[in-house]
Design an enzyme around this catalytic site. Sequence first.
Site, PDB file in Angstrom:
ATOM      1  N   ASN A  37      10.779   1.314   3.334  1.00 13.13           N
ATOM      2  CA  ASN A  37       9.481   1.526   3.976  1.00 13.13           C
ATOM      3  C   ASN A  37       9.633   2.647   4.996  1.00 13.13           C
ATOM      4  O   ASN A  37      10.679   2.778   5.626  1.00 13.13           O
ATOM      5  CB  ASN A  37       9.004   0.236   4.668  1.00 13.13           C
ATOM      6  CG  ASN A  37       7.517   0.246   4.949  1.00 13.13           C
ATOM      7  OD1 ASN A  37       6.707   0.513   4.071  1.00 13.13           O
ATOM      8  ND2 ASN A  37       7.151  -0.055   6.181  1.00 13.13           N
TER       9      ASN A  37
ATOM     10  N   ALA B  56       0.802  -1.228   0.000  1.00 13.75           N
ATOM     11  CA  ALA B  56       0.000   0.000   0.000  1.00 13.75           C
ATOM     12  C   ALA B  56       0.833   1.275   0.000  1.00 13.75           C
ATOM     13  O   ALA B  56       0.432   2.292  -0.564  1.00 13.75           O
ATOM     14  CB  ALA B  56      -0.938   0.002   1.205  1.00 13.75           C
TER      15      ALA B  56
ATOM     16  N   THR C 172       5.501  -1.753   2.179  1.00 13.03           N
ATOM     17  CA  THR C 172       4.682  -2.791   2.792  1.00 13.03           C
ATOM     18  C   THR C 172       5.202  -3.136   4.175  1.00 13.03           C
ATOM     19  O   THR C 172       6.418  -3.186   4.398  1.00 13.03           O
ATOM     20  CB  THR C 172       4.640  -4.069   1.928  1.00 13.03           C
ATOM     21  OG1 THR C 172       3.947  -5.103   2.645  1.00 13.03           O
ATOM     22  CG2 THR C 172       6.032  -4.557   1.572  1.00 13.03           C
ATOM     23  N   SER C 173       4.278  -3.379   5.099  1.00 12.20           N
ATOM     24  CA  SER C 173       4.654  -3.755   6.463  1.00 12.20           C
ATOM     25  C   SER C 173       4.882  -5.256   6.581  1.00 12.20           C
ATOM     26  O   SER C 173       5.273  -5.750   7.638  1.00 12.20           O
ATOM     27  CB  SER C 173       3.547  -3.319   7.440  1.00 12.20           C
ATOM     28  OG  SER C 173       2.290  -3.817   7.012  1.00 12.20           O
TER      29      SER C 173
ATOM     30  N   CYS D  14     -19.324 -11.104 -13.740  1.00  8.23           N
ATOM     31  CA  CYS D  14     -20.617 -11.593 -13.292  1.00  8.23           C
ATOM     32  C   CYS D  14     -20.412 -12.888 -12.513  1.00  8.23           C
ATOM     33  O   CYS D  14     -19.682 -13.771 -12.953  1.00  8.23           O
ATOM     34  CB  CYS D  14     -21.528 -11.834 -14.493  1.00  8.23           C
ATOM     35  SG  CYS D  14     -23.095 -12.622 -14.050  1.00  8.23           S
TER      36      CYS D  14
ATOM     37  N   HIS E  75      -3.680  -9.562  -5.065  1.00 12.60           N
ATOM     38  CA  HIS E  75      -5.018  -9.350  -4.509  1.00 12.60           C
ATOM     39  C   HIS E  75      -6.022  -8.861  -5.546  1.00 12.60           C
ATOM     40  O   HIS E  75      -7.088  -8.354  -5.194  1.00 12.60           O
ATOM     41  CB  HIS E  75      -4.942  -8.387  -3.320  1.00 12.60           C
ATOM     42  CG  HIS E  75      -4.128  -8.922  -2.184  1.00 12.60           C
ATOM     43  ND1 HIS E  75      -3.391  -8.123  -1.330  1.00 12.60           N
ATOM     44  CD2 HIS E  75      -3.911 -10.200  -1.770  1.00 12.60           C
ATOM     45  CE1 HIS E  75      -2.763  -8.898  -0.442  1.00 12.60           C
ATOM     46  NE2 HIS E  75      -3.069 -10.145  -0.696  1.00 12.60           N
TER      47      HIS E  75
ATOM     48  N   CYS F 203     -22.442 -15.768 -15.057  1.00 17.99           N
ATOM     49  CA  CYS F 203     -21.960 -16.114 -16.408  1.00 17.99           C
ATOM     50  C   CYS F 203     -20.523 -15.664 -16.664  1.00 17.99           C
ATOM     51  O   CYS F 203     -19.970 -15.929 -17.725  1.00 17.99           O
ATOM     52  CB  CYS F 203     -22.892 -15.544 -17.472  1.00 17.99           C
ATOM     53  SG  CYS F 203     -22.760 -13.746 -17.716  1.00 17.99           S
TER      54      CYS F 203
END
Length: 249
Positions: free
Chosen positions: A222, A28, A199-200, A133, A125, A136
């Site tokens: 970081n 993030a 990132t942690s 959908c 992710h 379908c």
Amino acid sequence: MADSLNEMVQKLQNFISESNSIVFFGGAGVSTESGIPDFRSVDGLYNQKWKYPPEQIISHSFFMENPEEFYRFYREKLLISGIQPNKAHLKLAELEQAGKLSAIITQNIDGLHQAAGSKNVFELHGSTLRNYCTKCHAFYDAKFIVESAKSEDTLPHCTKCGGLVKPDVVLYEEGLDQHIIDGAIKALQAADMLIIGGTSLVVYPAAGLIHYFKGNHIVLINKSTTSSDGMADLVIHNSIGKVLSQIHA
């Protein structure tokens, strides 16, 4: 005496110069500099008040049981328009184009690495840019999800079969895509340098993937300390955009 930022950036530059297959593993913190909120920081989504805890809202069971509240949260907090790639995204794309960076493994769902020009991106992710959908499997873009808020029931329903459309995002209680994991592991095993940024390293199983790396150098960039700082050859506690913008391919 601790090294200055300039000295640490020079060490990073030296590592990059002697490497030929770099993998970047990011979270993030890479996108917060583009204006996308971090989930776990003081100002992150998990510290804002909603009717339900955000972790509950973005779970598979909540999506199935309460799609209206899920989409209210999702549209406001995760579908962020007008966001542009920042210096970190652009530098990583430049390193790939120069033949230095072989892959990006990201926990982010915003598509900013591709928007910056990166090609080989493993989205652990998923992505808010893809929606399918649930019946379908017809594809819909992010604009469709936004526009569906104007419909009578505010939910995105498939125009072909009427099924509920779901973002191609890995929700809590859902497993990661095995094909994506396999590709990420293969890239890590073939790499001679690993840069971990923004990132942690607390989200599993994603964070556990870095242990597949057996190359020469691990660099961790970081703003705050992580439990993995000790495994890195170089740790830079600073803005990832500020650090990477000083690197040349």
